[in-house]
Structure formats: C-alpha cells, structure tokens
Design an enzyme around this catalytic site. Sequence first.
Site, short mmCIF file in Angstrom:
data_model
loop_
_atom_site.label_atom_id
_atom_site.label_comp_id
_atom_site.label_asym_id
_atom_site.label_seq_id
_atom_site.Cartn_x
_atom_site.Cartn_y
_atom_site.Cartn_z
N HIS A 166 0.64 -0.65 0.23
CA HIS A 166 0.25 -0.30 0.41
C HIS A 166 1.15 1.22 -0.17
CE1 HIS A 166 0.69 -0.46 4.14
NE2 HIS A 166 1.04 1.20 4.61
C1 UD1 Z 1 -2.14 5.74 6.09
C2 UD1 Z 1 -0.75 6.12 6.64
C3 UD1 Z 1 -0.07 5.06 6.13
C4 UD1 Z 1 -0.43 3.20 6.66
C5 UD1 Z 1 -1.64 2.66 5.90
C6 UD1 Z 1 -1.90 1.96 7.25
C7 UD1 Z 1 -0.15 8.79 6.05
C8 UD1 Z 1 0.36 9.28 5.41
N1 UD1 Z 1 -0.58 7.21 5.41
O1 UD1 Z 1 -1.67 5.54 4.58
O2 UD1 Z 1 1.20 6.11 6.61
O3 UD1 Z 1 1.05 2.42 7.13
O4 UD1 Z 1 -2.53 4.26 6.53
O5 UD1 Z 1 -2.76 1.49 6.19
O6 UD1 Z 1 -0.89 9.32 7.60
N2 UD1 Z 1 -9.38 4.72 1.37
C9 UD1 Z 1 -10.31 3.93 1.90
N3 UD1 Z 1 -11.37 3.66 2.61
C10 UD1 Z 1 -10.50 3.85 4.41
C11 UD1 Z 1 -9.62 4.48 3.99
C12 UD1 Z 1 -8.32 4.82 3.00
O7 UD1 Z 1 -11.33 3.90 0.49
O8 UD1 Z 1 -11.18 3.24 5.13
C13 UD1 Z 1 -8.56 5.14 0.20
C14 UD1 Z 1 -8.77 6.61 0.15
O9 UD1 Z 1 -9.43 6.85 -1.64
C15 UD1 Z 1 -7.66 7.25 0.45
C16 UD1 Z 1 -6.70 6.59 0.03
O10 UD1 Z 1 -7.11 4.47 1.03
O11 UD1 Z 1 -8.15 8.14 -0.55
C17 UD1 Z 1 -5.91 6.28 1.32
O12 UD1 Z 1 -6.33 6.64 2.34
P1 UD1 Z 1 -4.90 7.31 3.51
O13 UD1 Z 1 -5.17 6.95 4.89
O14 UD1 Z 1 -4.70 8.69 3.47
O15 UD1 Z 1 -3.39 6.96 3.45
P2 UD1 Z 1 -3.95 5.22 2.77
O16 UD1 Z 1 -2.47 5.04 2.16
O17 UD1 Z 1 -4.59 4.47 3.31
N1 UDP Z 2 -3.57 -5.73 8.79
C1 UDP Z 2 -4.98 -6.29 8.74
N2 UDP Z 2 -5.85 -6.74 7.72
C2 UDP Z 2 -4.87 -6.57 6.11
C3 UDP Z 2 -3.78 -6.47 6.17
C4 UDP Z 2 -3.03 -5.64 7.75
O1 UDP Z 2 -5.57 -6.81 9.94
O2 UDP Z 2 -5.62 -7.27 5.93
C5 UDP Z 2 -2.71 -5.92 9.77
C6 UDP Z 2 -1.69 -6.23 10.06
O3 UDP Z 2 -1.25 -7.35 10.78
C7 UDP Z 2 -0.22 -4.96 10.93
C8 UDP Z 2 -1.37 -4.08 10.61
O4 UDP Z 2 -2.36 -4.58 9.80
O5 UDP Z 2 -1.25 -5.73 12.25
C9 UDP Z 2 -0.38 -3.40 9.89
O6 UDP Z 2 -0.99 -2.20 8.91
P1 UDP Z 2 -0.64 -1.67 7.47
O7 UDP Z 2 -0.01 -2.45 6.44
O8 UDP Z 2 -1.98 -1.00 7.11
O9 UDP Z 2 -0.20 0.02 8.09
P2 UDP Z 2 1.26 -0.02 8.21
O10 UDP Z 2 2.46 -1.28 9.38
O11 UDP Z 2 2.11 0.14 7.48
O12 UDP Z 2 1.60 1.46 8.43
#
Ligand code: UD1
Ligand code: UDP
Length: 389
Positions: A220
């Site tokens: 992601h």
């Molecule tokens: C965010 C965090 C990242 C973390 C990740 C975990 C920041 C800058 N990034 O990235 O560090 O590793 O979460 O998963 O804070 N969206 C949905 N549904 C949701 C959430 C998001 O559809 O419930 C979509 C939206 O289109 C959104 C995109 O995902 O624009 C990105 O979401 P966002 O929270 O901005 O960043 P992540 O890539 O999720």
């Molecule tokens: N995780 C989860 N379901 C998924 C993918 C990840 O529960 O489909 C959990 C994973 O075990 C870990 C956390 O989400 O505990 C990691 O989150 P993510 O990879 O979204 O964010 P990051 O750690 O990169 O910020």
Amino acid sequence: MKIIWVAGARPNFMKIAPIWKAMAAWNAGQVSAKTRFCPLLVHTGQHYDANMSDVFFRDLALPEPDYALGVGSGTHAEQTGRVMMAFEQILAREKPDAVGVVGDVNSTCACALATAKCYVLTGNRTPLLIHVEAGLRSGDRLMPEEINRLVTDALANVLFTTEESGTQNLLKEGIPPERIHFVGNVMVDSLLQALERDQATSRRFEPLAPSTGYGLVTLHRPSNVDDPALLVDIIAALQGIGQNIPLYMPIHPRTRAQWSDANMINLDSVATDRLPESPGLYGLPPLGYHDFLGLMRQAAFIITDSGGVQEESTVLGVPCITLRENTERPITVTVGTNVLLGRNPRALQEQVDRILRGEWKSGASPPGWDGHAAERIVSVLAKLGEGNQ
Ligand code: UD1
Ligand code: UDP
C-alpha cells in the site's frame, strides 16, 4: 491522569489496544482514584471502511471511541488540517493531562501539533505529549510518514521506543535522554495476546491452504502503488510467482483504487467449493486482524511494504521480502526474517525460490518484543503521574 489516546488508521488499533488493557489492569490495582488513569479514546476517522476500522474494535476488544471525528480521506494538508481542527475542540473541552499518539500516520502528527499548541485552550497548561513507537527513521523524506515521525518526536515530552535504533536516532536529533524510554513493541503485545488466546487462526482459510503452501502479499505504499508503471511490473512479477505457488493478497483501498481488475476471491466463498483450482495471484478484501494473522502465521513467505507486517513476520518467524529501498525498522533485517529488496519486482522470483529451497535466515525476536511493552509504558506513565500530584 486524564489521558486521551488517539487512533486513526489501521495500524493504530493494534498499538492502542494493549495499552488500553494495561491501563485497565493498573487501575484495578489502585485504591485511590488519584493514582488511576482516566483514559479517553479518540478515533479520527482517517480510516473508516468497516474492514479498515470497525473490525479491529471487535477483534481487539477496544471500547467504542469517546469521540469519533470522522475526518475521512483527503490530501495530506486537508486530512491533517481537519484532524487538527476537530482535535483542538476535544482538547479545549476535555483539558487532558496527557495525549498519547502512536505510530506515524497523519492523525498522529496532526494531534501532536494540536496538543503542542493548545496551552491557552487547555487552561494555560500544555498536556504531556506521549509518542509510542518514537524514533523510527527511514531517512527518506519523500515518505509522508517520515515527516510525521520527525514532527511528532520533536514535539513529544515522553518518547517510547521499540528498538535501539529508535533511541539512537532520537539522541542524535538532540532529544534529552530523560524523555526517551525503551519499552519494546506494543504491536507485538497484541500479536502475542492473539496467539495465546488462539484467536489468530487460519481455520477459516484452510480451504485456501494447499499442500504446496502459499505466499501472502500486502502492498500500500504510495512509492509502490501510486506509480502505475511500477505497479504493473509488481503485479506481473507476482503473477509469475503465482504460477508455482498461490499468492493471496488482501488489497488495501489505496491499492484497490489503482488495480481494480484484480482476480478477487469473495470471502463468503472460502468455505464453499467455488475456490480457485489453479495457482495464481488472488486478491482478498482487507482482512480483520485475526484472519490476517492466521493467514500470515501459516504462510510460506510474505511480500510486503507494510511497517507492521515487517515486524509481525519477524516475531512469527515467517520469511519476509520487503519491496522498499529502506526501512525505519532495521532490527527486522538485522535480527529478524526481513530482507529489503528495493523497488525491484524482477528480483522477487529469485528470493522466493531461495525461501522455497529453505535457504532463508531463521531470525529471532528482538529484545523487548515480549508481550509486555504496554505494561512498561503504563508503569512509566504512572511514575510521571505521581510526580505531577
Ligand atoms: C495511511 C498512512 C500510512 C499507513 C496506512 C496503513 C498516512 C500519511 N499514511 O496510508 O502510513 O501505513 O494508512 O494502512 O497517514 N481509503 C478508503 N477507505 C478507508 C481508508 C482509505 O477507501 O477506510 C482510501 C481513500 O481513497 C484514501 C486512500 O485510501 O484516499 C488512502 O488513505 P489514507 O489514509 O490517506 O492513506 P493510506 O494509504 O491508507
Ligand atoms: N493487517 C490486517 N489486515 C490486513 C492487512 C494488515 O489486520 O488485511 C494488520 C497487520 O497484521 C498489522 C497492521 O494491519 O497489524 C499493519 O497495518 P498496515 O500495513 O495497514 O500499516 P503500516 O504498518 O504499514 O503502517
């Protein structure tokens, strides 16, 4: 001590849950109300889909948030600004003694900024700012999380580190040593609790686990999935690997937005006979915590760019290939099962072959990743609370 804990995005929930439990356990042993914690939970709403948020409240037995800010998605400035504006109102209303933020997402940084500047709003007194998972550095300022880490750590009064590199980074940046506490890894607390209670089970996915084994993929990071040419190369490499061993990939919403024609398995069909009959690369919706851990612990290997998954695979002893140039969690490479491959999908096949030939390092759990990090955090905070009485 009245303390607001902030959660916003998926990786926050598994960090807050053990702290919440450790605070409750501490409170149960206190005879005086003065030495008890009064925790409040704020959910910023950065992640909001049921399978990116609600499922974790259930799996981790977190209480309903006291405040749900519902900020949703947006550009970095929009999202950060919306969290700041909404959180400032909570600060003014609750006037907490402390605010606890975890990790490195936009909600973490936004609430840290609002807290550090709320002196007048909170009655001419700035709450203590606590950062759990402080000091991690990738050294890559193109990564939005790196900016969030630098800002949050510069403002925090109490910094809890998960590995020695975190402590050293903070000292190099001039953070006074008395603010830094090495406590280990709260994410591992959640993981070990789930294993102990036999909650991290892949039973639901047994039909997906052929005798050949399978690999698990999560991607992601914008640096991988927002670059269309690179994403095409990554998917092609994964499809190639999938010809020999099935790959399952729970797809993050950011990745889904870029790759909508994934070959998806409907979760409802997992227990039926409508399963893929041939190896391949198969998408799944984002999974709940227990389902994901269950699938991860049985996997032959993991391919990821997630921070948390690098750590969890190390603790589970599952070989992990990280599709990134750097990691802010170097101990997963030096001590654990993680290898950094760079953004180089063409090198994936060779690494997977090494794993399948049994040529991977076995790794070990890093110091302090023992399931008791949250207790150590609570005991530090309790001492700080005593000092403030
Ligand atoms: C965010 C965090 C990242 C973390 C990740 C975990 C920041 C800058 N990034 O990235 O560090 O590793 O979460 O998963 O804070 N969206 C949905 N549904 C949701 C959430 C998001 O559809 O419930 C979509 C939206 O289109 C959104 C995109 O995902 O624009 C990105 O979401 P966002 O929270 O901005 O960043 P992540 O890539 O999720
Ligand atoms: N995780 C989860 N379901 C998924 C993918 C990840 O529960 O489909 C959990 C994973 O075990 C870990 C956390 O989400 O505990 C990691 O989150 P993510 O990879 O979204 O964010 P990051 O750690 O990169 O910020």
